[in-house]
Design a protein around this motif. Structure first.
Motif, mmCIF file in Angstrom:
data_model
loop_
_atom_site.group_PDB
_atom_site.id
_atom_site.type_symbol
_atom_site.label_atom_id
_atom_site.label_comp_id
_atom_site.label_asym_id
_atom_site.label_seq_id
_atom_site.Cartn_x
_atom_site.Cartn_y
_atom_site.Cartn_z
ATOM 1 N N THR A 55 0.828 -1.203 0.000
ATOM 2 C CA THR A 55 0.000 0.000 0.000
ATOM 3 C C THR A 55 0.866 1.258 0.000
ATOM 4 O OG1 THR A 55 -1.799 -1.174 1.132
ATOM 5 C CG2 THR A 55 -1.829 1.244 1.237
ATOM 6 N N ILE A 56 1.882 1.292 0.849
ATOM 7 C CA ILE A 56 2.765 2.456 0.892
ATOM 8 C C ILE A 56 3.544 2.571 -0.420
ATOM 9 C CG2 ILE A 56 4.772 3.504 2.027
ATOM 10 C CD1 ILE A 56 3.633 2.424 4.696
ATOM 11 N N LYS A 57 3.974 1.470 -0.981
ATOM 12 C CA LYS A 57 4.666 1.521 -2.277
ATOM 13 C C LYS A 57 3.749 2.080 -3.366
ATOM 14 C CE LYS A 57 8.019 -2.055 -1.224
ATOM 15 N NZ LYS A 57 8.460 -3.436 -1.427
ATOM 16 N N ASN A 58 2.466 1.766 -3.301
ATOM 17 C CA ASN A 58 1.507 2.336 -4.259
ATOM 18 C C ASN A 58 1.384 3.848 -4.065
ATOM 19 O OD1 ASN A 58 1.030 -0.160 -5.399
ATOM 20 N ND2 ASN A 58 -0.851 -0.531 -4.262
ATOM 21 N N VAL A 59 1.362 4.300 -2.815
ATOM 22 C CA VAL A 59 1.333 5.737 -2.527
ATOM 23 C C VAL A 59 2.598 6.399 -3.063
ATOM 24 C CG1 VAL A 59 1.425 7.469 -0.666
ATOM 25 C CG2 VAL A 59 -0.202 5.568 -0.519
ATOM 26 N N VAL A 60 3.761 5.803 -2.791
ATOM 27 C CA VAL A 60 5.047 6.351 -3.236
ATOM 28 C C VAL A 60 5.095 6.455 -4.759
ATOM 29 C CG1 VAL A 60 7.538 5.887 -3.376
ATOM 30 C CG2 VAL A 60 6.338 5.665 -1.182
ATOM 31 N N ALA A 61 4.580 5.452 -5.459
ATOM 32 C CA ALA A 61 4.589 5.476 -6.928
ATOM 33 C C ALA A 61 3.799 6.677 -7.457
ATOM 34 C CB ALA A 61 4.027 4.173 -7.485
ATOM 35 N N ILE A 62 2.682 6.970 -6.837
ATOM 36 C CA ILE A 62 1.873 8.118 -7.259
ATOM 37 C C ILE A 62 2.593 9.420 -6.925
ATOM 38 C CG2 ILE A 62 -0.301 9.356 -6.885
ATOM 39 C CD1 ILE A 62 -1.556 6.539 -6.352
ATOM 40 N N LEU A 63 3.156 9.507 -5.727
ATOM 41 C CA LEU A 63 3.921 10.696 -5.355
ATOM 42 C C LEU A 63 5.035 10.958 -6.368
ATOM 43 C CD1 LEU A 63 4.296 10.090 -1.503
ATOM 44 C CD2 LEU A 63 3.025 11.975 -2.562
ATOM 45 N N GLU A 64 5.791 9.917 -6.693
ATOM 46 C CA GLU A 64 6.919 10.063 -7.613
ATOM 47 C C GLU A 64 6.458 10.443 -9.012
ATOM 48 O OE1 GLU A 64 9.122 6.414 -7.166
ATOM 49 O OE2 GLU A 64 10.125 7.151 -5.348
ATOM 50 N N GLU A 65 5.360 9.880 -9.463
ATOM 51 C CA GLU A 65 4.812 10.230 -10.779
ATOM 52 C C GLU A 65 4.531 11.731 -10.857
ATOM 53 O OE1 GLU A 65 0.801 9.417 -13.475
ATOM 54 O OE2 GLU A 65 1.169 8.171 -11.720
ATOM 55 N N ALA A 66 4.112 12.312 -9.745
ATOM 56 C CA ALA A 66 3.775 13.728 -9.702
ATOM 57 C C ALA A 66 4.981 14.607 -9.324
ATOM 58 C CB ALA A 66 2.631 13.962 -8.713
ATOM 59 N N GLY A 67 6.147 13.983 -9.080
ATOM 60 C CA GLY A 67 7.335 14.745 -8.742
ATOM 61 C C GLY A 67 7.495 15.061 -7.265
ATOM 62 N N TYR A 68 6.864 14.280 -6.408
ATOM 63 C CA TYR A 68 6.931 14.457 -4.963
ATOM 64 C C TYR A 68 7.609 13.242 -4.345
ATOM 65 C CZ TYR A 68 3.378 18.149 -5.390
ATOM 66 O OH TYR A 68 2.690 19.296 -5.708
ATOM 67 N N GLY A 69 7.967 13.352 -3.071
ATOM 68 C CA GLY A 69 8.522 12.237 -2.320
ATOM 69 C C GLY A 69 7.884 12.176 -0.953
ATOM 70 N N LEU A 70 8.249 11.167 -0.177
ATOM 71 C CA LEU A 70 7.685 11.038 1.170
ATOM 72 C C LEU A 70 8.002 12.243 2.044
ATOM 73 C CD1 LEU A 70 8.295 7.256 1.954
ATOM 74 C CD2 LEU A 70 6.122 8.393 1.453
ATOM 75 N N GLU A 71 9.126 12.919 1.764
ATOM 76 C CA GLU A 71 9.476 14.098 2.556
ATOM 77 C C GLU A 71 8.514 15.263 2.345
ATOM 78 O OE1 GLU A 71 11.762 14.551 -1.337
ATOM 79 O OE2 GLU A 71 11.121 12.911 -0.034
ATOM 80 N N HIS A 72 7.690 15.201 1.298
ATOM 81 C CA HIS A 72 6.710 16.254 1.018
ATOM 82 C C HIS A 72 5.338 15.971 1.643
ATOM 83 C CE1 HIS A 72 9.551 16.683 -2.472
ATOM 84 N NE2 HIS A 72 9.590 17.873 -1.910
ATOM 85 N N VAL A 73 5.160 14.788 2.202
ATOM 86 C CA VAL A 73 3.858 14.408 2.761
ATOM 87 C C VAL A 73 3.642 15.141 4.085
ATOM 88 C CG1 VAL A 73 2.454 12.508 3.654
ATOM 89 C CG2 VAL A 73 3.877 12.171 1.611
ATOM 90 N N VAL A 74 2.517 15.855 4.178
ATOM 91 C CA VAL A 74 2.202 16.616 5.393
ATOM 92 C C VAL A 74 1.101 15.974 6.229
ATOM 93 C CG1 VAL A 74 2.998 18.823 4.463
ATOM 94 C CG2 VAL A 74 0.622 18.163 4.144
ATOM 95 N N ARG A 75 0.296 15.117 5.606
ATOM 96 C CA ARG A 75 -0.778 14.442 6.340
ATOM 97 C C ARG A 75 -1.071 13.091 5.705
ATOM 98 N NH1 ARG A 75 -5.585 12.561 6.805
ATOM 99 N NH2 ARG A 75 -6.799 12.834 8.689
ATOM 100 N N VAL A 76 -1.335 12.105 6.557
ATOM 101 C CA VAL A 76 -1.682 10.764 6.109
ATOM 102 C C VAL A 76 -2.966 10.334 6.814
ATOM 103 C CG1 VAL A 76 -0.974 8.324 6.120
ATOM 104 C CG2 VAL A 76 0.710 10.099 5.642
ATOM 105 N N GLY A 77 -3.847 9.684 6.072
ATOM 106 C CA GLY A 77 -5.039 9.063 6.638
ATOM 107 C C GLY A 77 -4.904 7.557 6.489
ATOM 108 N N VAL A 78 -5.175 6.832 7.553
ATOM 109 C CA VAL A 78 -5.036 5.375 7.546
ATOM 110 C C VAL A 78 -6.327 4.740 8.037
ATOM 111 C CG1 VAL A 78 -3.774 3.398 8.514
ATOM 112 C CG2 VAL A 78 -2.554 5.537 8.039
ATOM 113 N N TRP A 79 -6.756 3.715 7.324
ATOM 114 C CA TRP A 79 -7.891 2.901 7.735
ATOM 115 C C TRP A 79 -7.390 1.477 7.897
ATOM 116 C CZ3 TRP A 79 -7.842 6.688 4.189
ATOM 117 C CH2 TRP A 79 -8.737 7.751 4.369
ATOM 118 N N LEU A 80 -7.598 0.907 9.085
ATOM 119 C CA LEU A 80 -7.230 -0.479 9.355
ATOM 120 C C LEU A 80 -8.499 -1.292 9.566
ATOM 121 C CD1 LEU A 80 -4.290 -0.037 11.903
ATOM 122 C CD2 LEU A 80 -4.133 -0.559 9.459
#
Length: 128
Positions: A55-80
């Motif tokens: 799941t996190i790798k899927n998030v990272v792939a989208i971030l990278e496609e848009a030119g962002y990285g994990l260091e740019h993430v300011v908020r995360v929502g998680v559902w377990l």
């Protein structure tokens, strides 16, 4: 203000067209839609550790496609799906966000697909 959509043309599970973009960028803000442990249109893995990594790798792939990285993430929502998975989930999560921890909400929820975790995020990068 310019708005750019990523992945609005992609298909979901079973080849269904989904009525949302994987991410939307507006004035330096990137809103990533909820991601699940899906690969090639199918949910992968049965345990929380494996599903969280994917799941996190899927998030990272989208971030990278848009030119962002994990260091740019300011908020995360998680559902377990199962609150007993919280500590195992946190161990995996920390391995990705340990250096740049964003604000986060984590709740228990019944999932719309047969998985244990869903993650969305908001990232920001000053526009060039």
């Amino acid at each position: 203000m310019s708005i750019k959509r990523y992945g609005a043309e992609k298909s979901g599970a079973g080849g269904q067209n989904l009525p949302f973009a994987r991410a939307v960028e507006a004035d330096g803000w990137l809103y990533v839609s909820g991601q699940v442990p899906m690969k090639d249109g199918e949910i992968v893995g049965t345990g929380i550790v494996e599903q969280t990594h994917l799941t996190i790798k899927n998030v990272v792939a989208i971030l990278e496609e848009a030119g962002y990285g994990l260091e740019h993430v300011v908020r995360v929502g998680v559902w377990l799906d199962d609150p007993r998975d919280f500590w195992s989930f946190n161990g995996v999560y920390k391995s990705y966000f340990g250096e740049h921890p964003p604000a986060r909400a984590c709740v228990q929820s019944t999932m719309m697909v047969d998985c244990k975790v869903e993650i969305d995020c908001v990232a920001y990068k000053k526009p060039a």
